[in-house]
Design a protein around this motif. Structure first.
Motif, mmCIF file in Angstrom:
data_model
loop_
_atom_site.group_PDB
_atom_site.id
_atom_site.type_symbol
_atom_site.label_atom_id
_atom_site.label_comp_id
_atom_site.label_asym_id
_atom_site.label_seq_id
_atom_site.Cartn_x
_atom_site.Cartn_y
_atom_site.Cartn_z
ATOM 1 N N ASN A 1 -23.987 42.387 -4.433
ATOM 2 C CA ASN A 1 -24.880 41.430 -3.781
ATOM 3 C C ASN A 1 -26.099 41.111 -4.653
ATOM 4 O O ASN A 1 -26.818 42.006 -5.093
ATOM 5 C CB ASN A 1 -25.335 42.006 -2.438
ATOM 6 C CG ASN A 1 -25.957 40.981 -1.539
ATOM 7 O OD1 ASN A 1 -26.538 40.000 -2.003
ATOM 8 N ND2 ASN A 1 -25.839 41.183 -0.238
ATOM 9 N N ASP B 1 -28.774 39.987 -3.704
ATOM 10 C CA ASP B 1 -29.960 40.355 -2.934
ATOM 11 C C ASP B 1 -30.469 41.743 -3.324
ATOM 12 O O ASP B 1 -31.610 42.102 -3.036
ATOM 13 C CB ASP B 1 -29.624 40.303 -1.439
ATOM 14 C CG ASP B 1 -30.858 40.393 -0.569
ATOM 15 O OD1 ASP B 1 -31.865 39.756 -0.902
ATOM 16 O OD2 ASP B 1 -30.824 41.118 0.449
ATOM 17 N N TRP B 2 -29.607 42.533 -3.989
ATOM 18 C CA TRP B 2 -30.002 43.874 -4.402
ATOM 19 C C TRP B 2 -30.974 43.857 -5.579
ATOM 20 O O TRP B 2 -31.556 44.885 -5.914
ATOM 21 C CB TRP B 2 -28.763 44.694 -4.775
ATOM 22 C CG TRP B 2 -27.827 44.941 -3.629
ATOM 23 C CD1 TRP B 2 -28.118 44.849 -2.300
ATOM 24 C CD2 TRP B 2 -26.450 45.324 -3.709
ATOM 25 N NE1 TRP B 2 -26.997 45.150 -1.539
ATOM 26 C CE2 TRP B 2 -25.966 45.443 -2.387
ATOM 27 C CE3 TRP B 2 -25.584 45.574 -4.776
ATOM 28 C CZ2 TRP B 2 -24.653 45.804 -2.109
ATOM 29 C CZ3 TRP B 2 -24.273 45.944 -4.496
ATOM 30 C CH2 TRP B 2 -23.814 46.057 -3.180
ATOM 31 N N ARG C 1 -34.422 45.284 -5.057
ATOM 32 C CA ARG C 1 -34.456 46.753 -5.083
ATOM 33 C C ARG C 1 -34.509 47.270 -6.527
ATOM 34 O O ARG C 1 -35.227 48.220 -6.829
ATOM 35 C CB ARG C 1 -33.223 47.283 -4.359
ATOM 36 C CG ARG C 1 -33.146 48.779 -4.192
ATOM 37 C CD ARG C 1 -31.950 49.145 -3.332
ATOM 38 N NE ARG C 1 -30.693 48.689 -3.926
ATOM 39 C CZ ARG C 1 -29.514 48.709 -3.296
ATOM 40 N NH1 ARG C 1 -29.438 49.134 -2.049
ATOM 41 N NH2 ARG C 1 -28.420 48.296 -3.896
ATOM 42 N N SER C 2 -33.765 46.627 -7.395
ATOM 43 C CA SER C 2 -33.762 47.015 -8.814
ATOM 44 C C SER C 2 -35.136 46.820 -9.445
ATOM 45 O O SER C 2 -35.572 47.620 -10.280
ATOM 46 C CB SER C 2 -32.720 46.198 -9.587
ATOM 47 O OG SER C 2 -31.410 46.503 -9.154
ATOM 48 N N SER D 1 -29.422 52.948 -7.810
ATOM 49 C CA SER D 1 -29.802 51.885 -6.872
ATOM 50 C C SER D 1 -28.638 51.592 -5.927
ATOM 51 O O SER D 1 -27.670 50.928 -6.301
ATOM 52 C CB SER D 1 -30.193 50.625 -7.645
ATOM 53 O OG SER D 1 -30.606 49.599 -6.756
ATOM 54 N N GLY D 2 -28.732 52.097 -4.693
ATOM 55 C CA GLY D 2 -27.670 51.860 -3.718
ATOM 56 C C GLY D 2 -26.370 52.515 -4.099
ATOM 57 O O GLY D 2 -25.290 51.969 -3.837
ATOM 58 N N GLN E 1 -34.445 51.532 3.645
ATOM 59 C CA GLN E 1 -33.893 52.415 2.622
ATOM 60 C C GLN E 1 -35.034 53.194 1.980
ATOM 61 O O GLN E 1 -36.103 52.643 1.716
ATOM 62 C CB GLN E 1 -33.160 51.612 1.550
ATOM 63 C CG GLN E 1 -31.926 50.896 2.069
ATOM 64 C CD GLN E 1 -31.207 50.147 0.975
ATOM 65 O OE1 GLN E 1 -31.206 50.568 -0.178
ATOM 66 N NE2 GLN E 1 -30.591 49.029 1.323
#
Length: 204
Positions: free
Chosen positions: A49, A51-52, A55-56, A123-124, A194
């Motif tokens: 995704n 959208d991640w 987060r990165s 990450s995830g 998260q």
């Protein structure tokens, strides 16, 4: 007539999504029984995704300038674009999308050589690892810093089987593992329910 077609298309789409979720739940249960990774899922680029990226960016901002970084579950390797100046970046993943990627299945006993790195990024990823206690035992031997995210069982509120997650640690479970393996939590924040941790190895 057009309105009816729209309604039917909507209902068909909902049924299809429901079917996909049921299949994922069934598959996740089978994977957990055998302690296997979902190799087929991560071969699909559509599972990565965009959208991640947010987060990165957060994880990259926690990295020291000039760090020697290895990213586990690198996917499309977006992290490298957000790292501070002069960092060295190595991607690793369960699926090889690029000649630069080092193969690594975190649910296998064998760990790649980490002597050339001081910082690891997850990450995830750790939701798909069964035994974090065993993993951090290995990481503690070489890595000074670890930046990671985890959807904690007591915080995220998500249906873990529908997400395909293979582990169910709480926030306190993680902190207990970190402490026992010699890692101190230097920074903590939450992003979309998260947990994000910046850890420092006190034994290196």
């Amino acid at each position: 007539m057009k309105k009816i077609i729209v309604i039917l298309a909507f209902r068909i789409n909902r049924l299809y999504e429901s079917l996909l979720l049921k299949r994922r739940v069934t598959k996740t249960k089978k994977l957990k029984e055998k302690k296997r990774s979902d190799l087929l899922r991560w071969k699909k680029t559509g599972e990565l995704n965009e959208d991640w990226n947010e987060r990165s960016i957060i994880l990259a901002e926690m990295v020291n300038s000039g760090a020697k970084v290895i990213e586990f579950g690198a996917g499309k390797m977006r992290l490298k674009d957000y790292l501070p100046p002069n960092c060295e970046y190595t991607p690793s993943d369960i699926h090889i999308r690029d000649s630069r990627v080092i193969y690594c299945d975190l649910n296998e006993d064998k760990m790649i050589d980490l002597e050339n790195y001081d910082t690891a990024i997850f990450s995830g990823v750790l939701e798909y690892v069964y035994d974090l206690d065993n993993l951090f035992e290995k990481l503690a031997k070489s890595l000074k810093y670890i930046n990671l995210t985890y959807a904690c069982a007591d915080i995220s509120g998500a249906n873990r089987l529908k997400q395909g997650w293979l582990s169910d640690y709480t926030n306190s479970d993680l902190r207990d593992i970190f402490e026992r393996k010699g890692f101190k939590v230097m920074e903590y924040l939450e992003w979309r329910k998260q947990s994000i941790f910046r850890l420092e190895n006190q034994n290196i």
